[in-house]
Design a protein around this motif. Structure first.
Motif, PDB file in Angstrom:
ATOM      1  N   ILE A 158       0.839  -1.204   0.000  1.00 29.79           N
ATOM      2  CA  ILE A 158       0.000   0.000   0.000  1.00 29.79           C
ATOM      3  C   ILE A 158       0.869   1.249   0.000  1.00 29.79           C
ATOM      4  N   LEU A 159       1.937   1.231   0.795  1.00 24.42           N
ATOM      5  CA  LEU A 159       2.837   2.391   0.832  1.00 24.42           C
ATOM      6  C   LEU A 159       3.601   2.573  -0.473  1.00 24.42           C
ATOM      7  N   MET A 160       3.800   1.505  -1.232  1.00 18.83           N
ATOM      8  CA  MET A 160       4.484   1.612  -2.523  1.00 18.83           C
ATOM      9  C   MET A 160       3.594   2.189  -3.616  1.00 18.83           C
ATOM     10  N   SER A 161       2.304   2.124  -3.447  1.00 21.95           N
ATOM     11  CA  SER A 161       1.397   2.522  -4.525  1.00 21.95           C
ATOM     12  C   SER A 161       1.339   4.039  -4.668  1.00 21.95           C
ATOM     13  N   GLY A 162       0.842   4.476  -5.801  1.00 14.32           N
ATOM     14  CA  GLY A 162       0.644   5.899  -6.064  1.00 14.32           C
ATOM     15  C   GLY A 162       1.906   6.577  -6.552  1.00 14.32           C
ATOM     16  N   GLY A 163       1.817   7.886  -6.674  1.00 14.97           N
ATOM     17  CA  GLY A 163       2.979   8.679  -7.062  1.00 14.97           C
ATOM     18  C   GLY A 163       3.178   8.823  -8.548  1.00 14.97           C
ATOM     19  N   GLY A 164       2.285   8.275  -9.333  1.00 17.89           N
ATOM     20  CA  GLY A 164       2.418   8.391 -10.774  1.00 17.89           C
ATOM     21  C   GLY A 164       1.890   9.720 -11.272  1.00 17.89           C
ATOM     22  N   SER A 165       2.116   9.978 -12.517  1.00 18.92           N
ATOM     23  CA  SER A 165       1.649  11.208 -13.140  1.00 18.92           C
ATOM     24  C   SER A 165       0.656  10.850 -14.235  1.00 18.92           C
ATOM     25  N   ASP A 166      -0.406  11.662 -14.348  1.00 21.14           N
ATOM     26  CA  ASP A 166      -1.397  11.433 -15.399  1.00 21.14           C
ATOM     27  C   ASP A 166      -0.848  11.786 -16.774  1.00 21.14           C
ATOM     28  N   ASP A 167       0.010  12.765 -16.811  1.00 16.25           N
ATOM     29  CA  ASP A 167       0.604  13.218 -18.077  1.00 16.25           C
ATOM     30  C   ASP A 167       2.004  12.608 -18.197  1.00 16.25           C
ATOM     31  N   PRO A 168       2.284  11.814 -19.225  1.00 14.43           N
ATOM     32  CA  PRO A 168       3.605  11.193 -19.342  1.00 14.43           C
ATOM     33  C   PRO A 168       4.734  12.188 -19.608  1.00 14.43           C
ATOM     34  N   ASN A 169       4.400  13.420 -19.985  1.00 13.33           N
ATOM     35  CA  ASN A 169       5.425  14.421 -20.245  1.00 13.33           C
ATOM     36  C   ASN A 169       5.832  15.185 -18.994  1.00 13.33           C
ATOM     37  N   VAL A 170       5.138  14.968 -17.882  1.00 13.81           N
ATOM     38  CA  VAL A 170       5.427  15.678 -16.634  1.00 13.81           C
ATOM     39  C   VAL A 170       6.060  14.688 -15.662  1.00 13.81           C
ATOM     40  N   PHE A 171       7.222  15.070 -15.131  1.00 14.23           N
ATOM     41  CA  PHE A 171       7.926  14.220 -14.167  1.00 14.23           C
ATOM     42  C   PHE A 171       7.432  14.517 -12.763  1.00 14.23           C
ATOM     43  N   ASN A 172       7.135  13.477 -12.001  1.00  9.08           N
ATOM     44  CA  ASN A 172       6.687  13.615 -10.623  1.00  9.08           C
ATOM     45  C   ASN A 172       7.797  13.086  -9.699  1.00  9.08           C
ATOM     46  N   PRO A 173       8.456  13.946  -8.942  1.00  7.10           N
ATOM     47  CA  PRO A 173       9.572  13.488  -8.090  1.00  7.10           C
ATOM     48  C   PRO A 173       9.118  12.665  -6.885  1.00  7.10           C
ATOM     49  N   ASP A 174       7.814  12.573  -6.634  1.00  5.21           N
ATOM     50  CA  ASP A 174       7.338  11.780  -5.505  1.00  5.21           C
ATOM     51  C   ASP A 174       7.624  10.290  -5.682  1.00  5.21           C
ATOM     52  N   ILE A 175       7.939   9.863  -6.881  1.00  5.20           N
ATOM     53  CA  ILE A 175       8.215   8.453  -7.110  1.00  5.20           C
ATOM     54  C   ILE A 175       9.499   8.030  -6.395  1.00  5.20           C
ATOM     55  N   TYR A 176      10.396   8.970  -6.115  1.00  3.97           N
ATOM     56  CA  TYR A 176      11.648   8.677  -5.423  1.00  3.97           C
ATOM     57  C   TYR A 176      11.605   9.069  -3.958  1.00  3.97           C
ATOM     58  N   HIS A 177      10.437   9.139  -3.384  1.00  5.34           N
ATOM     59  CA  HIS A 177      10.277   9.501  -1.980  1.00  5.34           C
ATOM     60  C   HIS A 177      10.771   8.363  -1.088  1.00  5.34           C
ATOM     61  N   PHE A 178      11.226   8.699   0.119  1.00  2.00           N
ATOM     62  CA  PHE A 178      11.737   7.721   1.091  1.00  2.00           C
ATOM     63  C   PHE A 178      10.739   6.604   1.361  1.00  2.00           C
ATOM     64  N   ARG A 179       9.477   6.955   1.406  1.00  2.00           N
ATOM     65  CA  ARG A 179       8.429   5.978   1.710  1.00  2.00           C
ATOM     66  C   ARG A 179       8.382   4.866   0.672  1.00  2.00           C
ATOM     67  N   ARG A 180       8.545   5.208  -0.593  1.00  2.00           N
ATOM     68  CA  ARG A 180       8.446   4.212  -1.659  1.00  2.00           C
ATOM     69  C   ARG A 180       9.756   3.471  -1.908  1.00  2.00           C
TER      70      ARG A 180
END
Length: 87
Positions: A37-59
């Motif tokens: 559950i903690l690994m889920s989420g953090g993606g971006s709806d737009d593939p051209n926009v980078f979301n830095p939350d994917i590299y968060h400590f939690r994940r």
């Protein structure tokens, strides 16, 4: 044809696991589920926009550690012998 021993009463086999084993199994499953559950989420709806939350400590650190701890608890629960005689 071979003989069949039909006079043996219906014998119930004892369970391999006891209540203590099942408690540890469910605790291990809870750790694994929480890790996923903690690994889920953090993606971006737009593939051209980078979301830095994917590299968060939690994940990156916390969630995989919880999954590995849960797997360790599962192994312990399987190998646990609650009928061991205590001296």
């Amino acid at each position: 044809m071979g003989k069949k021993n039909r006079n043996i009463p219906n014998q119930t086999k004892p369970f391999i696991f006891q209540k203590k084993n099942y408690i540890f199994l469910f605790i291990g499953l809870a750790f694994i589920a929480l890790g996923f559950i903690l690994m889920s989420g953090g993606g971006s709806d737009d593939p051209n926009v980078f979301n830095p939350d994917i590299y968060h400590f939690r994940r990156i650190r916390l969630a995989p550690t919880l999954v590995l701890i849960g797997l360790g608890i599962q192994v312990y629960a399987i190998l646990l012998n609650p009928n061991k005689n205590k001296k």
